[in-house]
Every structure is written in structure tokens, then in C-alpha cells.
Design an enzyme around this catalytic site. Structure first.
Site, PDB file in Angstrom:
ATOM      1  CB  SER A 195       4.067 -16.561  39.935  1.00  0.00           C
ATOM      2  OG  SER A 195       4.061 -16.266  38.675  1.00  0.00           O
ATOM      3  CE1 TYR A 198      24.928 -17.361  41.363  1.00  0.00           C
ATOM      4  CE2 TYR A 198      26.261 -16.892  39.413  1.00  0.00           C
ATOM      5  CZ  TYR A 198      25.150 -17.386  39.881  1.00  0.00           C
ATOM      6  OH  TYR A 198      24.375 -17.787  38.996  1.00  0.00           O
ATOM      7  CG  PHE A 248      14.120 -12.633  33.196  1.00  0.00           C
ATOM      8  CD1 PHE A 248      13.099 -11.923  32.576  1.00  0.00           C
ATOM      9  CD2 PHE A 248      15.248 -12.858  32.311  1.00  0.00           C
ATOM     10  CE1 PHE A 248      13.329 -11.603  31.202  1.00  0.00           C
ATOM     11  CE2 PHE A 248      15.462 -12.614  31.047  1.00  0.00           C
ATOM     12  CZ  PHE A 248      14.505 -12.009  30.385  1.00  0.00           C
ATOM     13  CB  VAL A 249      15.102 -17.947  33.847  1.00  0.00           C
ATOM     14  CG1 VAL A 249      15.261 -19.162  33.292  1.00  0.00           C
ATOM     15  CG2 VAL A 249      16.501 -17.104  33.393  1.00  0.00           C
ATOM     16  CE  LYS A 302      23.678 -20.823  40.495  1.00  0.00           C
ATOM     17  NZ  LYS A 302      22.249 -21.578  40.677  1.00  0.00           N
TER      18      LYS A 302
END
Length: 331
Positions: A39, A134, A15-16, A138
Site C-alpha cells: 500500500s 469474471y 482503489f476501493v 464472482k
């Protein structure tokens, strides 16, 4: 954007990434996409590669600046070691290839999850205290990249976004909007808790600025401010979709909690998951409001007000939906 260098967007099929690449294409900035999936929008720019596979990155990366968006972040990942392989080892592999190819700049999307259950207003100086895999991985990924940054004349910009929403995204914000749109939404609690959000058009503009900046190192939370409390958010959505300037039905917090625990019991007995649970009630009624120094990045100004981003999303998803729009379910 004044950048003329080639941009490598790892995770560019999501999405980003797709929205970032759309902007790069519009501004005629050369780019390539490296992802484990093709993509849909830019197949001719896409190379299949995996951050977990060092050799695949060596073969695929040919840019001058790397934007690393690749991550495992879903809550339902059964193999918890996958967080380490993708988020931590993946970041380390990206850094290794950049060192080998003398690529001097990385823009990395981390997350406000590194702060855990943070006090409202927590900014970039907040205590690192992640509560899930997560958030933990990160931050560990950030540390791998900081080691790369300190090993030479390298540039590193780390962005910690809050929850991102926008046209085509099927994440938590969309699920809330859909519930309100259905007419089945019931407000739980006083509705004064605030929720930080980031509109896709603004986060993309910020990532552009990160690519362009001459800063050697920086860490930024990304939040569209001012935050909206739940009463304001729900009233805005209902006004746009229903023409009603109110939050609709409301339950006291204690009743919502009881219903949540009852739903937990039902799920435990039958194995059937319900849209309601005690943890969802807790999350809904809690504040997740972060501070951000984003304006300090070369005078950055978001192109959209938060309310405008919400309105644009509502129009795209519920008022005038495009059946041909690409949809992203995993972000």
C-alpha cells in the site's frame, strides 16, 4: 461509524481499498491491509498476503471483521484459470481462515456482472446469468461464502457494485471523460440509453454501513440512482469542461456500427488495436441500468448525488489535477 473492532481489508492497496482505509484511519478505526502489493498510502498497515495462498492468510489475518475486495476482473487476462484461483479459491481460503480464527463477519464485494446482459432495472432478485469468467467466478465466490455463513453463527454482507469511478481511478468511466475532455468525442446513437455508475465516495460510505450493520445476511446491488442517460452525462461533462450545454457531434447508430466493424477489420489485418471497435460501439449504445435496495440497509443515504460525484471527479482529474495524487490503473 460505531465499530471498534479491528477491520482486515483484503485487497486494501487498490482503489476501493485505499479509499476505505482512508476513511477508517480518519475515524480512528483500527485496520490492517492484506494485499499482494504494498500500500502506497498505508505501508505501515500493510502485510503482503495472497488469497490464493491459504497459509499466507493464516499468518496475516488478525482482525475481527474481514472485508474481501480481492479479485481478478480485467478482460485481458490470458490465463482464464486465474479467475478461479483468485476469485473462487481465494474466497474459499478467506472463509477457511475465518472459520479457523472464529471471525464471524465477512463483507464481500461481488459485482453486477453476475446478472450478465440483464434487462434494465434488474435488482437483487434478478436471474443469475453471467456471460464472462469474471461474472461466473464472482457468483461462485458468493456461493463459497454462503456455505461458510450457513455453517455457523456467521454474518455475511455481499455487495454487487456497478462500475465504480472517482478521483484517481483510471477505469472505463475515466476513459470516457478523458475522451470528452479531449474534444475528440463523437456521440453514437440517440443517447437515451442509461448507464449505472457508482461514485467512490458513496460506495465507501455503503461499505462502512455494511461493516457496522447487525444484519446476519444480505445481498445488495450498489448503484447511484437515478441513472443518467448518455445525453445527460455527456452534456454535463461538456458543460463543466467546455462551457457547452450540448452533446456535440453525433453519428447515427448504424454508421457507428459500420465504423466499428471497419475498425475490427483493420485490427485483424494489421494487428494494431484501435480505440474503436464493434463491441465498444455495442457497449456504448446499450443500457446497463440496475436497481438497488441499498436504502434498506439501516436507512442508508448516499452522501453525494451522482452529478456531484461526476463534478468532483472532473475537477480532480481535468480542472485542478494534483500531480502527487495516487493513481490506480487496474480497477
Amino acid at each position: 461509524m460505531k465499530v471498534s473492532k479491528k477491520i482486515t481489508v483484503i485487497g486494501g492497496s487498490g482503489f476501493v481499498g485505499t479509499n476505505l482505509c482512508q476513511t477508517l484511519a480518519h475515524r480512528q478505526i483500527p485496520f490492517e491491509i492484506i494485499d499482494i502489493k504494498q500500500s502506497q498510502r498505508f505501508p505501515e498497515k500493510c502485510k503482503i498476503g495472497d488469497v490464493r495462498d491459504l497459509q499466507s492468510l493464516r499468518e496475516a489475518i488478525t482482525g475481527d471483521v474481514v472485508v474481501n475486495l480481492a479479485a481478478v476482473h480485467r478482460d485481458d487476462i490470458r490465463d482464464k484459470s486465474e479467475y478461479v484461483r483468485t476469485n473462487v479459491n481465494g474466497a474459499e481460503n478467506v472463509a477457511k481462515v475465518c472459520a479457523e480464527k472464529k471471525i464471524r463477519k465477512i463483507v464481500f464485494t461481488s459485482s453486477v456482472a453476475v446478472y450478465g446482459f440483464a434487462a434494465p432495472g434488474t435488482d437483487e432478485a434478478g436471474v443469475i446469468n453471467p456471460f464472462n469468467d469474471y461474472g461466473k467466478t464472482k457468483y461462485q465466490a458468493e456461493e463459497k461464502l454462503r456455505a461458510w455463513h450457513s455453517s455457523g453463527d456467521n454474518e455475511l454482507i455481499i455487495v454487487r457494485p456497478t462500475v465504480i469511478f472517482g478521483e484517481g481511478n483510471r477505469g472505463n468511466v475515466y476513459n470516457l471523460l478523458k475522451q470528452i475532455a479531449s474534444g475528440n468525442f463523437v456521440m453514437v446513437g440517440a443517447g437515451k440509453n442509461r448507464k449505472s455508475m457508482a461514485y467512490i465516495g458513496n460506495i465507501i460510505a455503503f461499505l462502512e454501513k455494511c461493516i457496522e450493520t447487525d444484519r446476519k445476511y444480505a445481498v445488495f446491488n450498489y448503484v447511484d440512482t437515478p441513472d443518467l442517460d448518455m445525453n445527460t452525462l455527456v452534456r454535463q461533462v461538456r458543460k463543466v469542461l467546455k462551457g457547452k450545454d450540448s452533446v456535440g457531434l453525433r453519428l447515427p447508430h448504424w454508421i457507428g456500427v459500420i465504423l466499428g466493424y471497419a475498425a475490427d477489420g483493420f485490427t485483424s489485418i494489421t494487428g494494431k488495436k484501435l480505440p474503436l471497435s464493434s463491441i465498444r460501439v455495442k457497449k456504448f449504445c446499450s443500457s446497463t441500468a440496475f436497481g438497488s435496495a441499498k436504502e434498506e440497509l439501516d436507512g442508508f443515504t448516499p452522501p453525494f448525488a451522482l452529478q456531484e460525484g461526476i463534478d468532483r471527479t472532473l475537477k480532480s482529474e481535468f480542472i485542478s489535477p494534483d500531480p502527487k495524487r495516487e493513481i490506480f490503473f487496474t480497477e
